[in-house]
Design a protein around this motif. Sequence first.
Motif, PDB file in Angstrom:
ATOM      1  N   GLY A  65       0.826  -1.199   0.000  1.00  0.00           N
ATOM      2  CA  GLY A  65       0.000   0.000   0.000  1.00  0.00           C
ATOM      3  C   GLY A  65       0.862   1.251   0.000  1.00  0.00           C
ATOM      4  O   GLY A  65       2.070   1.206   0.181  1.00  0.00           O
ATOM      5  N   THR A  66       0.248   2.399  -0.221  1.00  0.00           N
ATOM      6  CA  THR A  66       0.973   3.659  -0.297  1.00  0.00           C
ATOM      7  C   THR A  66       0.791   4.477   0.962  1.00  0.00           C
ATOM      8  O   THR A  66      -0.243   4.423   1.617  1.00  0.00           O
ATOM      9  N   VAL A  67       1.807   5.235   1.284  1.00  0.00           N
ATOM     10  CA  VAL A  67       1.758   6.133   2.433  1.00  0.00           C
ATOM     11  C   VAL A  67       1.128   7.449   2.004  1.00  0.00           C
ATOM     12  O   VAL A  67       1.472   7.974   0.948  1.00  0.00           O
ATOM     13  N   PRO A  68       0.205   8.013   2.774  1.00  0.00           N
ATOM     14  CA  PRO A  68      -0.369   9.317   2.408  1.00  0.00           C
ATOM     15  C   PRO A  68       0.714  10.370   2.253  1.00  0.00           C
ATOM     16  O   PRO A  68       1.662  10.422   3.038  1.00  0.00           O
ATOM     17  N   SER A  69       0.589  11.199   1.222  1.00  0.00           N
ATOM     18  CA  SER A  69       1.604  12.204   0.927  1.00  0.00           C
ATOM     19  C   SER A  69       1.048  13.596   1.110  1.00  0.00           C
ATOM     20  O   SER A  69      -0.136  13.853   0.850  1.00  0.00           O
ATOM     21  N   ALA A  70       1.894  14.527   1.545  1.00  0.00           N
ATOM     22  CA  ALA A  70       1.482  15.919   1.699  1.00  0.00           C
ATOM     23  C   ALA A  70       1.563  16.674   0.394  1.00  0.00           C
ATOM     24  O   ALA A  70       1.294  17.860   0.355  1.00  0.00           O
ATOM     25  N   GLY A  71       1.938  16.006  -0.684  1.00  0.00           N
ATOM     26  CA  GLY A  71       2.025  16.678  -1.960  1.00  0.00           C
ATOM     27  C   GLY A  71       0.657  16.982  -2.526  1.00  0.00           C
ATOM     28  O   GLY A  71      -0.371  16.494  -2.068  1.00  0.00           O
ATOM     29  N   GLY A  72       0.609  17.802  -3.556  1.00  0.00           N
ATOM     30  CA  GLY A  72      -0.635  18.102  -4.231  1.00  0.00           C
ATOM     31  C   GLY A  72      -1.459  19.152  -3.531  1.00  0.00           C
ATOM     32  O   GLY A  72      -2.595  19.419  -3.909  1.00  0.00           O
ATOM     33  N   GLY A  73      -0.954  19.772  -2.495  1.00  0.00           N
ATOM     34  CA  GLY A  73      -1.675  20.862  -1.848  1.00  0.00           C
ATOM     35  C   GLY A  73      -2.804  20.412  -0.966  1.00  0.00           C
ATOM     36  O   GLY A  73      -3.673  21.198  -0.611  1.00  0.00           O
ATOM     37  N   ALA A  74      -2.860  19.096  -0.595  1.00  0.00           N
ATOM     38  CA  ALA A  74      -3.958  18.619   0.248  1.00  0.00           C
ATOM     39  C   ALA A  74      -3.922  19.276   1.612  1.00  0.00           C
ATOM     40  O   ALA A  74      -4.949  19.585   2.191  1.00  0.00           O
ATOM     41  N   ILE A  75      -2.728  19.473   2.146  1.00  0.00           N
ATOM     42  CA  ILE A  75      -2.572  20.109   3.447  1.00  0.00           C
ATOM     43  C   ILE A  75      -1.789  21.401   3.246  1.00  0.00           C
ATOM     44  O   ILE A  75      -0.566  21.379   3.098  1.00  0.00           O
ATOM     45  N   PRO A  76      -2.452  22.545   3.197  1.00  0.00           N
ATOM     46  CA  PRO A  76      -1.757  23.786   2.869  1.00  0.00           C
ATOM     47  C   PRO A  76      -0.587  24.085   3.781  1.00  0.00           C
ATOM     48  O   PRO A  76       0.402  24.678   3.362  1.00  0.00           O
ATOM     49  N   SER A  77      -0.678  23.700   5.063  1.00  0.00           N
ATOM     50  CA  SER A  77       0.379  24.067   5.997  1.00  0.00           C
ATOM     51  C   SER A  77       1.597  23.163   5.906  1.00  0.00           C
ATOM     52  O   SER A  77       2.601  23.407   6.552  1.00  0.00           O
ATOM     53  N   ALA A  78       1.525  22.119   5.106  1.00  0.00           N
ATOM     54  CA  ALA A  78       2.654  21.185   4.982  1.00  0.00           C
ATOM     55  C   ALA A  78       3.402  21.444   3.695  1.00  0.00           C
ATOM     56  O   ALA A  78       2.803  21.716   2.667  1.00  0.00           O
ATOM     57  N   PRO A  79       4.707  21.377   3.714  1.00  0.00           N
ATOM     58  CA  PRO A  79       5.473  21.573   2.484  1.00  0.00           C
ATOM     59  C   PRO A  79       5.210  20.442   1.504  1.00  0.00           C
ATOM     60  O   PRO A  79       4.965  19.315   1.882  1.00  0.00           O
TER      61      PRO A  79
END
Length: 606
Positions: A65-79
């Motif tokens: 399975g895949t690990v959730p990523s902060a990419g794609g702007g899903a979490i604005p406060s995360a780089p």
Amino acid sequence: MSNQRNFILAAVLSLAVVFLWQAFIINPRLERERLAAEQQQAAQDALKRQAGEAGAPTAGAGSEGTVPSAGGGAIPSAPAAPAAPAATTTQAQPDVGRVAFKSGKLNGSINLRGGRIDDLNLALYRETVDPTSPEITLLRPVGEEGAYFAEFGFSPNAQAGELPGRGTVWRQVGSNELSPGSPVTLESKNEQGLTFTRTVTLDEDYMFSITDKVTNESGAAVSIAPYGRIARLGRPQTEGIFVLHEGLIGSVGEEGLDEIDYGDIEDDKLISRKRAESGWLGITDKYWATALVPGTPFVSRYTHTAGAIPIYQTDFLGDAINVAAGGEASVTNRLFAGAKKVEIIDAYEAEGIPFFSNLIDWGWFYFITKPLFSLMNLVFNFIGNFGVAILIVTVLIKIAFFPLANKSYASMANMKKVQPEMMAIKERYADDRQGQQKAMMELYKEKKINPAAGCWPVLIQIPVFFALYKVIYVTIEMRHAPFFGWIQDLSAPDPTSIFNLFGLLPYDVPLLLMIGVWPLLMGITMFVQMQMNPAPPDPTQQMIFKWMPVVFTFMLATFPAGLVIYWAWNNFLSILQQGAIMKRQGAKIELWDNLKGMFGKKKAET
């Protein structure tokens, strides 16, 4: 009387449709799923032989399975960060040690690789009614058939260096075993100067709390986003019945309840939800479940990865936490992994997990289903036997609706008394339908009769029947709950059959012919109740009413014994009630005449 018969016939036929759906749609589907599971296992064995590894099943598409990523702007406060790649190993990685845990209800261990909770047994529940049978195994590590695990970590971030995730090897601080009141501490450091301290606690029931503290000695502020995921490798065998949801589930913010079947997520591949302040999500079976309870605002996700062994996953990505240089920060997430026992689930909801009671599939009519269960459970706490509780609750329901039922049966009795006058009106206005209806209405008004009143007992019984069916079928409290004698599991069908003289003859009978004692009693009481009324004039209706108890006997034989006991007992009470009211009203009870007519006709034919 014709309108009443038609209504009752329509209601009973509606129930028959449900039972026929169970017999000819659901049961064959279960058989197909069983065969599919066998074929899947055969495919796994073939892959193992090809790889030359006889001991460990291969993972679907070489992935966990895949690990959730902060990419794609899903979490604005995360780089922004790239998505974590899928693992490339086709078998479990070498074990680097485990931390055991044990309570009165759980036992298992935490894998120090990834800090995964992937080994969990339910100490109070067995696979069969035999108390010596194996404990229920809920979670299994990768490398075993039916691998199923929960994992917490931080989404990859190049700035912060290597963060805790699936490949992290944790070190236990101390050597104690995890138990209620005795937490364990794990530690991991990376090359950027970040120290991660994980404290895991376990309550008396089924809830783990995972607190991750980050100490930043890197010399620069960092921002990292926590994640949690539950992954299941391989599609489990499900009940496949419309009254029960099994699969991915969650209650996330204002989105409401998510119930996603395995087939649905296979079609959609990915279902994402908006950012939420609170909620939970997981995977549910009939009696067991796992659920993530994020401790920060988060984005939820449900995914499916195809492969030789498919992967079903629920996960969340939390808001990033900011850790100043030389400072520290922490986040606490929770994991439920255990039995869906009502009082435990409700207690967690009362403690602040919103709508957690939806983890139990009460259905659309929860306002009937859940109070009915609460009443049964209350009686059980006094009696100590759920079968007896069913009998007592049936009596209580009869008492509660007695005034309405009394009025209905009285109206039916009065209808029988004026039947000669009704027949005379029909003959008098044989060619004048409007005049016939007017005369009938005048007769009803004169005799103070409501022709629709006789329908109320049926209307009352149908929702209560379905609510009780739901309670017996979905609540774990009914699982392996004994009654008396041969009924050792109210949630399973009556195990006896008239076709081998209830076990006296030394052979097994096909499932279709498993007509036990309680289904027979149900059929007999249903037949007697129907014969208390005059035979319908229409020959087709006569045939339906004559054979309906036989058909229902065969259909209900495969239903939970608790439900059949309820129906038989309810029929018996209805016979007594209807007979007493008809006698008091001076209406003739047609039972003996109908029986004489049936047997007399057969005798005349011979």
